[in-house]
Design a protein around this motif. Structure first.
Motif, PDB file in Angstrom:
ATOM      1  N   PRO A   1       0.800  -1.239   0.000  1.00  0.00           N
ATOM      2  CA  PRO A   1       0.000   0.000   0.000  1.00  0.00           C
ATOM      3  C   PRO A   1       0.822   1.273   0.000  1.00  0.00           C
ATOM      4  CG  PRO A   1      -0.089  -1.118   2.143  1.00  0.00           C
ATOM      5  CD  PRO A   1       0.561  -2.064   1.197  1.00  0.00           C
ATOM      6  N   ASP A   2       2.113   1.201   0.296  1.00  0.00           N
ATOM      7  CA  ASP A   2       2.965   2.393   0.262  1.00  0.00           C
ATOM      8  C   ASP A   2       3.473   2.708  -1.147  1.00  0.00           C
ATOM      9  OD1 ASP A   2       2.706   2.758   2.990  1.00  0.00           O
ATOM     10  OD2 ASP A   2       4.499   1.578   3.468  1.00  0.00           O
ATOM     11  N   CYS A   3       3.192   1.834  -2.098  1.00  0.00           N
ATOM     12  CA  CYS A   3       3.664   2.027  -3.474  1.00  0.00           C
ATOM     13  C   CYS A   3       2.649   2.861  -4.256  1.00  0.00           C
ATOM     14  CB  CYS A   3       3.872   0.677  -4.163  1.00  0.00           C
ATOM     15  SG  CYS A   3       4.491   0.807  -5.854  1.00  0.00           S
ATOM     16  N   GLY A   4       3.131   3.935  -4.877  1.00  0.00           N
ATOM     17  CA  GLY A   4       2.264   4.782  -5.675  1.00  0.00           C
ATOM     18  C   GLY A   4       2.376   4.534  -7.164  1.00  0.00           C
ATOM     19  N   LEU A   5       3.512   3.975  -7.590  1.00  0.00           N
ATOM     20  CA  LEU A   5       3.787   3.713  -9.012  1.00  0.00           C
ATOM     21  C   LEU A   5       4.649   2.477  -9.118  1.00  0.00           C
ATOM     22  CD1 LEU A   5       4.236   4.372 -12.079  1.00  0.00           C
ATOM     23  CD2 LEU A   5       6.040   5.951 -11.348  1.00  0.00           C
ATOM     24  N   VAL A   6       4.261   1.569 -10.006  1.00  0.00           N
ATOM     25  CA  VAL A   6       5.070   0.382 -10.254  1.00  0.00           C
ATOM     26  C   VAL A   6       5.252   0.209 -11.755  1.00  0.00           C
ATOM     27  CG1 VAL A   6       3.077  -1.181 -10.181  1.00  0.00           C
ATOM     28  CG2 VAL A   6       5.370  -2.090  -9.773  1.00  0.00           C
TER      29      VAL A   6
END
Length: 295
Positions: free
Chosen positions: A126-131
């Protein structure tokens, strides 16, 4: 803004699909039909709720080709730039309640369950904004599109200085050629050819900066996302990218590229950019222990 984007004015999301999990957008400009057909086929067989096809071409011939598919939302627009085109879709996606949105280049395609894999990754992080997934050439070799935040030397020397040894030395660090591309890693600059983003993060950072007509808009957005969330390279799934490098072949695109680079450094700082230094150093430190004695 609305007077500049053709028939977008007054449009509302089709069917108002609230809580739509994933949406995607493709910006076309006289795109080769075989490339567009291929990326649309990939998107249509993926778990994507709505595909926004933003057409910047001088005519709307594509409209008839996709009119019968309810999953594709076609919009013919004046050419307001790559980021501006995707922003049309992002506004609609957020309004429709999308949780994730994928920005796709027309020359992207894939065969495995990429969207499902990236969705699962985001759900677990959930801390990832872009992958960004692993990006490969059509022959299967990897494209090293993970980068540090650039200095003016990185972007200008690699294009205009004729000393191959100097370019190789600079690119080795800037393009993270020392990194292990088989590992998941947090990277400050990820390619815009395939951006899988969390919509609530985009609502905090804003969408693409439309001052960048083409080129550097992905770098700028990735940098802003990285200020509030993680920007991650995830090799668990992969896509193919033809990687045309248009600005290397077309003088008009080259001028556009140079203008965007100047705009980027005017915005973030040329040689004095403490955030660039901090984030690049943190990236290198974090990854360095996995590949000792290589830097």
């Amino acid at each position: 803004m609305q007077d500049a984007i053709g028939d977008y004015e007054g449009i509302r999301p089709i069917n108002q699909q609230k809580n739509m999990l994933v949406t995607a957008s493709i910006v076309a400009y006289h795109t080769r039909q075989e490339d567009l057909d291929r990326v649309l086929e990939c998107a249509l067989r993926s778990p994507i709720g709505k595909i926004y096809l933003i057409d910047h071409s001088t005519h709307d011939a594509l409209r008839l080709k996709v009119a019968d598919n309810p999953k594709i939302h076609y919009i013919h627009s004046l050419n307001i730039g790559y980021g501006g085109g995707h922003n049309i879709a992002l506004r609609l996606a957020v309004d429709a309640g999308a949780k994730y949105h994928a920005v796709l280049n027309p020359d992207i395609y894939w065969s495995d369950n990429v969207i499902a894999g990236l969705t699962e990754f985001m759900e677990q992080h959930p801390d990832c904004g872009l992958v960004m997934p692993r990006i490969c050439y059509p022959d299967g070799s990897i494209q090293r599109l993970c980068k540090l935040l650039p200095t003016p030397i990185n972007l200008l020397v690699r294009r205009f200085v004729p000393f191959e040894s100097l370019r190789r030395r600079l690119d080795y660090r800037y393009e993270m050629q020392w990194a292990d591309y088989s590992r998941t890693m947090e990277v400050p600059s990820l390619s815009g050819c395939f951006m899988f983003m969390r919509c609530d993060v985009l609502q905090r950072t804003g969408f693409f900066d439309e001052r960048f007509f083409m080129y550097a808009e992905d770098l700028d957005l990735c940098r802003r996302i990285g200020q509030v969330a993680q920007t991650v390279y995830y090799p668990g799934v992969s896509v193919c990218h033809k990687y045309e490098k248009g600005s290397y072949k077309n003088r008009k695109l080259l001028k556009c590229h140079i203008r965007s680079v100047i705009q980027y450094f005017n915005k973030w700082g040329w040689f004095f950019d403490p955030e660039r230094r901090r984030r690049n150093s943190a990236c290198v430190r974090t990854i360095k222990h996995t590949i000792p004695n290589r830097l």
